[in-house]
Design a protein around this motif. Structure first.
Motif, PDB file in Angstrom:
ATOM      1  N   GLU A 171       0.721  -1.205   0.135  1.00 42.93           N
ATOM      2  CA  GLU A 171      -0.017  -0.010   0.013  1.00 42.93           C
ATOM      3  C   GLU A 171       0.827   1.223  -0.057  1.00 42.93           C
ATOM      4  O   GLU A 171       0.316   2.198  -0.490  1.00 42.93           O
ATOM      5  N   GLU A 225      -6.246  -2.863  -3.252  1.00 41.93           N
ATOM      6  CA  GLU A 225      -7.699  -2.434  -3.453  1.00 41.93           C
ATOM      7  C   GLU A 225      -7.976  -1.376  -2.586  1.00 41.93           C
ATOM      8  O   GLU A 225      -8.686  -0.406  -2.972  1.00 41.93           O
ATOM      9  N   LYS A 226      -7.797  -1.676  -1.414  1.00 42.79           N
ATOM     10  CA  LYS A 226      -8.272  -0.714  -0.256  1.00 42.79           C
ATOM     11  C   LYS A 226      -7.740   0.659  -0.579  1.00 42.79           C
ATOM     12  O   LYS A 226      -8.502   1.711  -0.261  1.00 42.79           O
ATOM     13  N   ARG A 264      -4.240  -8.624  -2.400  1.00 43.38           N
ATOM     14  CA  ARG A 264      -5.199  -7.853  -3.194  1.00 43.38           C
ATOM     15  C   ARG A 264      -5.880  -7.018  -2.499  1.00 43.38           C
ATOM     16  O   ARG A 264      -6.371  -5.820  -2.739  1.00 43.38           O
ATOM     17  N   ALA A 265      -6.358  -7.223  -1.434  1.00 38.64           N
ATOM     18  CA  ALA A 265      -7.246  -6.603  -0.385  1.00 38.64           C
ATOM     19  C   ALA A 265      -6.448  -5.326  -0.164  1.00 38.64           C
ATOM     20  O   ALA A 265      -7.177  -4.143   0.144  1.00 38.64           O
ATOM     21  N   HIS A 269      -4.565  -0.264 -11.537  1.00 38.75           N
ATOM     22  CA  HIS A 269      -4.556  -1.978 -11.894  1.00 38.75           C
ATOM     23  C   HIS A 269      -3.769  -2.763 -10.920  1.00 38.75           C
ATOM     24  O   HIS A 269      -2.955  -2.444 -10.028  1.00 38.75           O
ATOM     25  N   ILE A 270      -4.318  -4.033 -10.935  1.00 37.05           N
ATOM     26  CA  ILE A 270      -3.490  -5.232 -10.216  1.00 37.05           C
ATOM     27  C   ILE A 270      -3.188  -6.071 -10.935  1.00 37.05           C
ATOM     28  O   ILE A 270      -4.110  -6.787 -11.676  1.00 37.05           O
ATOM     29  N   GLY A 326      -6.641   1.832  -3.449  1.00 36.64           N
ATOM     30  CA  GLY A 326      -7.313   2.435  -4.695  1.00 36.64           C
ATOM     31  C   GLY A 326      -6.366   2.478  -5.874  1.00 36.64           C
ATOM     32  O   GLY A 326      -6.119   3.524  -6.620  1.00 36.64           O
ATOM     33  N   CYS A 327      -5.423   1.387  -5.992  1.00 32.62           N
ATOM     34  CA  CYS A 327      -4.602   1.484  -7.251  1.00 32.62           C
ATOM     35  C   CYS A 327      -5.233   1.238  -8.545  1.00 32.62           C
ATOM     36  O   CYS A 327      -6.311   0.414  -8.570  1.00 32.62           O
TER      37      CYS A 327
END
Length: 213
Positions: free
Chosen positions: A166, A194-195, A190-191, A200-201, A197-198
């Motif tokens: 992060e 995602e938290k 991933r969590a 692309h993953i 706000g990127c």
């Protein structure tokens, strides 16, 4: 605006350095006669600046934190940085991105001189036009990336931050780069990505070639 500059985190993004980092923490704890922590706990320390981690572990005792950091760096400079290897397909991916015209840089929370030595030892430094890390003036990923952008005269709207934690994504967002990319082969998940706000993953280094064509 055309994307031109790709800034990569180092640990957990370019190299799998977990063994050396964990051994460095264990060495520091042993030198200070402190109880050892589990590997799963130590894994959470990979990414944040050492200063932040050791200050937390020492309950704000700056002297103890500084002593622990010195022990850690003694181990890491002699042994730990060599207990690392590039992730599968990362070298080929970096070469392909360079061939496509992107300029590649490192922006890491690792001490800058150690990052330079590590990349040289692993024969990876030639892939990057600049290696930027933690210094007394740049103690966070946000400040490292800010300094890197300024030094290389890279415009934020032409630049991307790529990393596994992060802190990498937050550093990119704080500096208003065009895109942020979270990677799943490192020490984050991933969590977490995602938290924050990127954009692309990706699950594999070669997936970067689908984004940056």
């Amino acid at each position: 605006m055309t994307l031109k500059n790709l800034f990569f985190d180092l640990d957990g993004t370019i190299v799998d350095s977990g063994t050396g980092i964990i051994n460095g923490f264990r060495y520091a704890f042993d030198q200070l006669h402190l109880p050892q922590l589990s590997d799963s706990t130590l894994n959470t320390f990979i990414g944040p600046p050492l200063e932040t981690t050791f200050l937390t572990l020492s309950n704000g005792d700056e002297h103890l934190a500084e002593t622990a950091i010195n022990h850690y760096r003694t181990y890491y400079a002699s042994t730990g940085m060599l207990e690392s290897a590039p992730y599968a397909d990362i070298v080929e991916t970096l070469s392909a991105l360079s061939t496509r015209g992107y300029t590649l840089y490192i922006a890491t929370s690792k001490k800058e001189s150690v990052a330079i030595d590590m990349l040289k030892a692993l024969k990876l430094s030639d892939h990057f036009d600049g290696i930027f890390g933690s210094t007394p003036q740049t103690m966070t990923k946000t400040l490292v990336l800010k300094h890197a952008l300024m030094t290389t005269q890279s415009k934020p709207d032409e630049s991307v931050m790529i990393g596994d934690r992060e802190y990498d994504i937050i550093g990119g967002l704080d500096n208003h780069v065009a895109q942020t990319v979270g990677v799943l082969w490192g020490f984050g998940d991933r969590a977490e990505l995602e938290k924050v706000g990127c954009d692309h993953i990706v699950a594999h280094p070669k997936a970067l070639l689908e984004i940056f064509k």
